[in-house]
Design an enzyme around this catalytic site. Structure first.
Site, PDB file in Angstrom:
ATOM      1  N   ASP A 142      72.601 -36.806  -4.564  1.00  0.00           N
ATOM      2  CA  ASP A 142      73.319 -35.552  -4.019  1.00  0.00           C
ATOM      3  C   ASP A 142      72.151 -35.221  -2.841  1.00  0.00           C
ATOM      4  O   ASP A 142      71.925 -33.776  -2.606  1.00  0.00           O
ATOM      5  CB  ASP A 142      73.589 -34.578  -4.988  1.00  0.00           C
ATOM      6  CG  ASP A 142      74.573 -33.412  -4.281  1.00  0.00           C
ATOM      7  OD1 ASP A 142      75.313 -33.946  -3.575  1.00  0.00           O
ATOM      8  OD2 ASP A 142      74.315 -32.247  -4.920  1.00  0.00           O
ATOM      9  N   CYS A 161      96.499 -32.648  -8.777  1.00  0.00           N
ATOM     10  CA  CYS A 161      95.195 -31.994  -8.317  1.00  0.00           C
ATOM     11  C   CYS A 161      95.822 -31.178  -6.846  1.00  0.00           C
ATOM     12  O   CYS A 161      95.307 -30.282  -6.498  1.00  0.00           O
ATOM     13  CB  CYS A 161      94.085 -33.051  -7.923  1.00  0.00           C
ATOM     14  SG  CYS A 161      94.828 -34.232  -7.032  1.00  0.00           S
ATOM     15  N   CYS A 190      87.775 -24.974   0.560  1.00  0.00           N
ATOM     16  CA  CYS A 190      87.488 -25.460  -0.950  1.00  0.00           C
ATOM     17  C   CYS A 190      86.669 -24.313  -1.399  1.00  0.00           C
ATOM     18  O   CYS A 190      85.801 -23.824  -0.916  1.00  0.00           O
ATOM     19  CB  CYS A 190      86.941 -26.806  -0.830  1.00  0.00           C
ATOM     20  SG  CYS A 190      86.285 -27.201  -2.614  1.00  0.00           S
TER      21      CYS A 190
HETATM   22  C1  B12 Z   1      79.546 -32.191   1.003  1.00  0.00           C
HETATM   23  C2  B12 Z   1      79.697 -32.424  -0.447  1.00  0.00           C
HETATM   24  C3  B12 Z   1      80.685 -31.229  -0.848  1.00  0.00           C
HETATM   25  C4  B12 Z   1      81.445 -30.459  -0.042  1.00  0.00           C
HETATM   26  C5  B12 Z   1      82.599 -31.478   0.601  1.00  0.00           C
HETATM   27  C6  B12 Z   1      83.163 -32.281  -0.425  1.00  0.00           C
HETATM   28  C7  B12 Z   1      84.163 -33.569   0.181  1.00  0.00           C
HETATM   29  N1  B12 Z   1      85.136 -33.832  -0.577  1.00  0.00           N
HETATM   30  O1  B12 Z   1      83.850 -34.006   1.115  1.00  0.00           O
HETATM   31  C8  B12 Z   1      81.805 -29.335  -0.950  1.00  0.00           C
HETATM   32  C9  B12 Z   1      80.998 -28.256  -0.881  1.00  0.00           C
HETATM   33  C10 B12 Z   1      83.297 -28.926  -0.804  1.00  0.00           C
HETATM   34  C11 B12 Z   1      81.789 -30.235  -2.407  1.00  0.00           C
HETATM   35  C12 B12 Z   1      82.300 -29.774  -3.375  1.00  0.00           C
HETATM   36  C13 B12 Z   1      82.162 -30.392  -4.523  1.00  0.00           C
HETATM   37  N2  B12 Z   1      81.185 -31.437  -4.830  1.00  0.00           N
HETATM   38 CO1  B12 Z   1      80.107 -32.472  -3.669  1.00  0.00          CO
HETATM   39  N3  B12 Z   1      79.203 -33.315  -2.308  1.00  0.00           N
HETATM   40  C14 B12 Z   1      79.158 -33.219  -1.118  1.00  0.00           C
HETATM   41  C15 B12 Z   1      77.992 -34.454  -0.644  1.00  0.00           C
HETATM   42  C16 B12 Z   1      76.645 -33.836  -0.351  1.00  0.00           C
HETATM   43  C17 B12 Z   1      78.586 -35.239   0.706  1.00  0.00           C
HETATM   44  C18 B12 Z   1      80.224 -35.559   0.308  1.00  0.00           C
HETATM   45  C19 B12 Z   1      80.705 -36.110   1.855  1.00  0.00           C
HETATM   46  O2  B12 Z   1      79.847 -36.881   2.665  1.00  0.00           O
HETATM   47  N4  B12 Z   1      81.793 -35.491   2.294  1.00  0.00           N
HETATM   48  C20 B12 Z   1      82.490 -36.296   3.587  1.00  0.00           C
HETATM   49  C21 B12 Z   1      83.698 -37.087   2.988  1.00  0.00           C
HETATM   50  C22 B12 Z   1      84.345 -37.426   4.195  1.00  0.00           C
HETATM   51  O3  B12 Z   1      83.056 -38.285   2.559  1.00  0.00           O
HETATM   52  P1  B12 Z   1      83.607 -38.573   1.042  1.00  0.00           P
HETATM   53  O4  B12 Z   1      84.469 -37.761   0.166  1.00  0.00           O
HETATM   54  O5  B12 Z   1      82.294 -39.057   0.187  1.00  0.00           O
HETATM   55  O6  B12 Z   1      84.533 -39.840   1.300  1.00  0.00           O
HETATM   56  C23 B12 Z   1      84.055 -41.194   2.015  1.00  0.00           C
HETATM   57  C24 B12 Z   1      84.288 -42.203   1.222  1.00  0.00           C
HETATM   58  O7  B12 Z   1      84.352 -42.219  -0.078  1.00  0.00           O
HETATM   59  C25 B12 Z   1      85.446 -42.764   1.748  1.00  0.00           C
HETATM   60  N5  B12 Z   1      86.817 -42.431   1.295  1.00  0.00           N
HETATM   61  C26 B12 Z   1      87.208 -41.336   1.313  1.00  0.00           C
HETATM   62  N6  B12 Z   1      88.538 -40.957   0.813  1.00  0.00           N
HETATM   63  C27 B12 Z   1      88.794 -42.437   0.546  1.00  0.00           C
HETATM   64  C28 B12 Z   1      89.992 -43.133   0.121  1.00  0.00           C
HETATM   65  C29 B12 Z   1      90.271 -44.206   0.014  1.00  0.00           C
HETATM   66  C30 B12 Z   1      91.394 -44.842  -0.514  1.00  0.00           C
HETATM   67  C31 B12 Z   1      89.123 -45.125   0.385  1.00  0.00           C
HETATM   68  C32 B12 Z   1      89.202 -46.690   0.187  1.00  0.00           C
HETATM   69  C33 B12 Z   1      87.861 -44.673   0.867  1.00  0.00           C
HETATM   70  C34 B12 Z   1      87.870 -43.367   0.801  1.00  0.00           C
HETATM   71  O8  B12 Z   1      85.446 -42.429   3.150  1.00  0.00           O
HETATM   72  C35 B12 Z   1      84.703 -41.208   3.375  1.00  0.00           C
HETATM   73  C36 B12 Z   1      83.596 -41.416   4.405  1.00  0.00           C
HETATM   74  O9  B12 Z   1      82.978 -42.488   4.204  1.00  0.00           O
HETATM   75  C37 B12 Z   1      78.025 -35.491  -1.856  1.00  0.00           C
HETATM   76  C38 B12 Z   1      76.777 -36.161  -2.133  1.00  0.00           C
HETATM   77  C39 B12 Z   1      76.500 -37.375  -1.188  1.00  0.00           C
HETATM   78  N7  B12 Z   1      75.387 -37.311  -0.753  1.00  0.00           N
HETATM   79  O10 B12 Z   1      77.555 -38.195  -0.992  1.00  0.00           O
HETATM   80  C40 B12 Z   1      78.487 -34.374  -2.979  1.00  0.00           C
HETATM   81  C41 B12 Z   1      79.356 -34.862  -4.180  1.00  0.00           C
HETATM   82  C42 B12 Z   1      80.395 -35.475  -3.565  1.00  0.00           C
HETATM   83  N8  B12 Z   1      79.835 -33.629  -4.763  1.00  0.00           N
HETATM   84  C43 B12 Z   1      79.868 -33.689  -6.109  1.00  0.00           C
HETATM   85  C44 B12 Z   1      80.623 -32.707  -6.886  1.00  0.00           C
HETATM   86  C45 B12 Z   1      80.237 -32.694  -8.515  1.00  0.00           C
HETATM   87  C46 B12 Z   1      81.272 -31.743  -6.246  1.00  0.00           C
HETATM   88  C47 B12 Z   1      82.076 -30.568  -6.977  1.00  0.00           C
HETATM   89  C48 B12 Z   1      82.933 -31.122  -8.132  1.00  0.00           C
HETATM   90  C49 B12 Z   1      81.180 -29.526  -7.376  1.00  0.00           C
HETATM   91  C50 B12 Z   1      81.990 -28.175  -7.994  1.00  0.00           C
HETATM   92  N9  B12 Z   1      82.503 -28.255  -9.147  1.00  0.00           N
HETATM   93  O11 B12 Z   1      82.242 -27.149  -7.191  1.00  0.00           O
HETATM   94  C51 B12 Z   1      83.197 -30.213  -5.822  1.00  0.00           C
HETATM   95  C52 B12 Z   1      84.427 -31.144  -5.974  1.00  0.00           C
HETATM   96  C53 B12 Z   1      85.217 -30.730  -4.596  1.00  0.00           C
HETATM   97  C54 B12 Z   1      86.167 -31.959  -4.460  1.00  0.00           C
HETATM   98  N10 B12 Z   1      87.377 -31.880  -4.731  1.00  0.00           N
HETATM   99  O12 B12 Z   1      85.445 -32.857  -3.477  1.00  0.00           O
HETATM  100  C55 B12 Z   1      79.516 -35.265  -6.539  1.00  0.00           C
HETATM  101  C56 B12 Z   1      80.824 -36.072  -6.793  1.00  0.00           C
HETATM  102  C57 B12 Z   1      80.951 -36.894  -8.082  1.00  0.00           C
HETATM  103  C58 B12 Z   1      82.096 -37.609  -8.209  1.00  0.00           C
HETATM  104  N11 B12 Z   1      82.329 -38.091  -9.359  1.00  0.00           N
HETATM  105  O13 B12 Z   1      82.889 -37.691  -7.137  1.00  0.00           O
HETATM  106  C59 B12 Z   1      78.855 -35.889  -5.569  1.00  0.00           C
HETATM  107  C60 B12 Z   1      78.750 -37.238  -5.130  1.00  0.00           C
HETATM  108  C61 B12 Z   1      77.099 -35.311  -5.865  1.00  0.00           C
HETATM  109  C62 B12 Z   1      76.490 -36.222  -6.579  1.00  0.00           C
HETATM  110  N12 B12 Z   1      75.413 -37.126  -6.696  1.00  0.00           N
HETATM  111  O14 B12 Z   1      76.905 -36.272  -7.842  1.00  0.00           O
HETATM  112  N13 B12 Z   1      80.579 -31.285  -2.127  1.00  0.00           N
HETATM  113  S1  SF4 Z   2      93.091 -37.538  -8.905  1.00  0.00           S
HETATM  114 FE1  SF4 Z   2      94.818 -35.975  -8.464  1.00  0.00          FE
HETATM  115  S2  SF4 Z   2      96.273 -37.475  -8.041  1.00  0.00           S
HETATM  116 FE2  SF4 Z   2      94.833 -38.885  -8.872  1.00  0.00          FE
HETATM  117  S3  SF4 Z   2      95.210 -38.876 -11.121  1.00  0.00           S
HETATM  118 FE3  SF4 Z   2      93.795 -37.268 -10.928  1.00  0.00          FE
HETATM  119  S4  SF4 Z   2      95.217 -35.140 -10.699  1.00  0.00           S
HETATM  120 FE4  SF4 Z   2      96.495 -37.271 -10.037  1.00  0.00          FE
HETATM  121  S1  SF4 Z   3      89.298 -25.398  -4.257  1.00  0.00           S
HETATM  122 FE1  SF4 Z   3      88.189 -27.201  -3.987  1.00  0.00          FE
HETATM  123  S2  SF4 Z   3      87.396 -27.803  -6.090  1.00  0.00           S
HETATM  124 FE2  SF4 Z   3      88.943 -26.106  -6.495  1.00  0.00          FE
HETATM  125  S3  SF4 Z   3      90.847 -27.226  -6.810  1.00  0.00           S
HETATM  126 FE3  SF4 Z   3      90.664 -26.894  -4.393  1.00  0.00          FE
HETATM  127  S4  SF4 Z   3      89.763 -28.648  -3.745  1.00  0.00           S
HETATM  128 FE4  SF4 Z   3      89.459 -28.755  -5.810  1.00  0.00          FE
END
Ligand code: B12
Ligand code: SF4
Ligand code: SF4
Length: 315
Positions: free
Chosen positions: A129, A190, A210
């Site tokens: 992270d 979700c 969010c």
């Molecule tokens: C910025 C960040 C946030 C931001 C933005 C979240 C987001 N969804 O992007 C905020 C502050 C909102 C956040 C919240 C949370 N976060 Co956060 N966050 C990060 C961080 C630092 C970067 C994520 C990022 O690059 N986002 C930009 C988007 C575009 O990238 P992405 O979601 O990773 O998606 C990429 C790929 O996965 C792919 N992809 C996306 N969608 C799809 C769909 C398909 C079909 C395919 C094939 C590919 C694909 O394309 C994207 C670009 O490469 C990471 C750590 C890291 N260095 O990666 C932790 C991380 C994602 N967070 C984490 C956690 C735990 C949380 C929270 C649960 C904390 C909480 N309880 O409040 C919430 C969850 C909210 C949610 N539903 O995502 C964990 C997730 C663990 C997991 N099992 O997924 C991480 C990985 C940290 C860790 N090392 O554990 N977070």
């Molecule tokens: S991530 Fe959302 S859509 Fe996917 S199984 Fe869980 S609740 Fe259903």
């Molecule tokens: S506010 Fe963010 S972490 Fe909470 S349910 Fe919505 S997407 Fe998930």
């Protein structure tokens, strides 16, 4: 030692360190770089400017360290209860414990030490992270789960309440097959449950809506139209994970002592106490937890919004 033997050794070391899952992938260009570009272009990153700055490396992670060839990716379950703290508010599970980054990094480093010792050469770096690693993407490529509609990485036997840790190394390892299936199916729980409508589409999160972003990362006030949706969430949000059937079926309490809540129920301050806190009090209560990231001002901003919401509910 051969790459296959070293990989087996890394996976054993991961289990010995307490990780519930471990996979390996090669370091290469991100196959979903266009998703990151589109996400940033929409402005979904809000104040998180570091994501813009790091975009080049996130899309091409080997730029972070050109000698690295393999990535060991681990998952660490942190699930536990989420009580209504002080009878008033909720804190995301991950933030109730001591800051997870340090402990997880130490454990990931132990895998690196085992690898280098067995190989007799090589070196490694950890990412948990922090830094520009696309962690969820790497986890999917290492076969650990799929990118779900709520954007979480879901492991088919653990659910999503797991941290991701990455170990980059210049050693050759045997990669796992990427996780290609999307096991969300027709479910939309979700997307329907998110109180601030933060999903413009499945698999896409508008971070600026969010609760996790609004209560942890956002610099200014929480925008008025989103305040009611914050509900009783003082710091972070677990709602889109709580409703997920994969968590309902598979989430089990963590075995890691270090991920258990740091404060006893009685030690959590009330909203009024948070609002009256000074920097010293804040450091004493939250200095060791992830809540420290919001700072006293950020936490007080959140406490005001939660207090407003509780008052509205009571009327
Ligand atoms: C910025 C960040 C946030 C931001 C933005 C979240 C987001 N969804 O992007 C905020 C502050 C909102 C956040 C919240 C949370 N976060 Co956060 N966050 C990060 C961080 C630092 C970067 C994520 C990022 O690059 N986002 C930009 C988007 C575009 O990238 P992405 O979601 O990773 O998606 C990429 C790929 O996965 C792919 N992809 C996306 N969608 C799809 C769909 C398909 C079909 C395919 C094939 C590919 C694909 O394309 C994207 C670009 O490469 C990471 C750590 C890291 N260095 O990666 C932790 C991380 C994602 N967070 C984490 C956690 C735990 C949380 C929270 C649960 C904390 C909480 N309880 O409040 C919430 C969850 C909210 C949610 N539903 O995502 C964990 C997730 C663990 C997991 N099992 O997924 C991480 C990985 C940290 C860790 N090392 O554990 N977070
Ligand atoms: S991530 Fe959302 S859509 Fe996917 S199984 Fe869980 S609740 Fe259903
Ligand atoms: S506010 Fe963010 S972490 Fe909470 S349910 Fe919505 S997407 Fe998930």
């Amino acid at each position: 030692m051969t790459p296959v033997e070293l990989t087996l050794l890394a996976k054993r070391a991961a289990t010995a360190a307490g990780f519930e899952a471990c996979g390996v992938t090669r370091l290469g260009p991100s196959p979903t770089a266009d998703r990151l570009d589109a996400w940033l272009a929409h402005g979904y990153a809000g104040d998180m400017r570091y994501l813009q700055r790091q975009a080049k490396v996130r899309k091409e992670p080997s730029l972070a360290w050109p000698e690295a060839v393999s990535v060991v990716v681990v998952l660490h379950n942190y699930y536990g209860p989420q009580p209504l703290t002080a009878g008033q508010y909720r804190v995301a599970r991950y933030a109730q414990a001591a800051d997870y980054h340090k402990l997880t990094k130490q454990k990931v480093a132990a895998i690196g030490d085992s690898l280098v010792e067995a190989a007799g050469h090589g070196t490694w770096r950890t990412y948990v992270d922090a830094g520009p690693m696309p962690e969820r993407e790497l986890a999917r490529l290492a076969g650990l789960g799929w990118m779900a509609k709520n954007t979480m990485l879901i492991h088919p036997r653990l659910g999503s309440f797991s941290f991701i840790g990455c170990l980059l190394t210049d050693l050759e390892l045997e990669p796992d097959a990427p996780f290609e299936a999307d096991r969300c199916g027709s479910c939309t729980r979700c997307l329907d449950a998110c109180p601030t409508d933060a999903f413009p589409a499945p698999h896409v999160l508008d971070a600026t809506r969010c609760i996790s972003y609004l209560t942890i990362e956002a610099k200014g006030d929480i925008p008025e139209p989103l305040r009611a949706g914050v509900g009783d969430n003082l710091f972070g949000c677990d709602i889109c994970q709580d409703v997920c059937p994969w968590n309902v079926s598979f989430a089990q309490e963590t075995a890691e002592e270090g991920f258990r809540p740091l404060l006893d129920d009685d030690d959590w301050p009330t909203l009024e106490e948070i609002l009256a806190m000074d920097e010293r009090g804040f450091d004493a209560r939250f200095g060791e937890t992830a809540i420290e990231r919001a700072g006293l001002k950020g936490l007080q901003r959140n406490a005001r919004v939660v207090r407003e919401n509780l008052a509205r509910q009571a009327r």
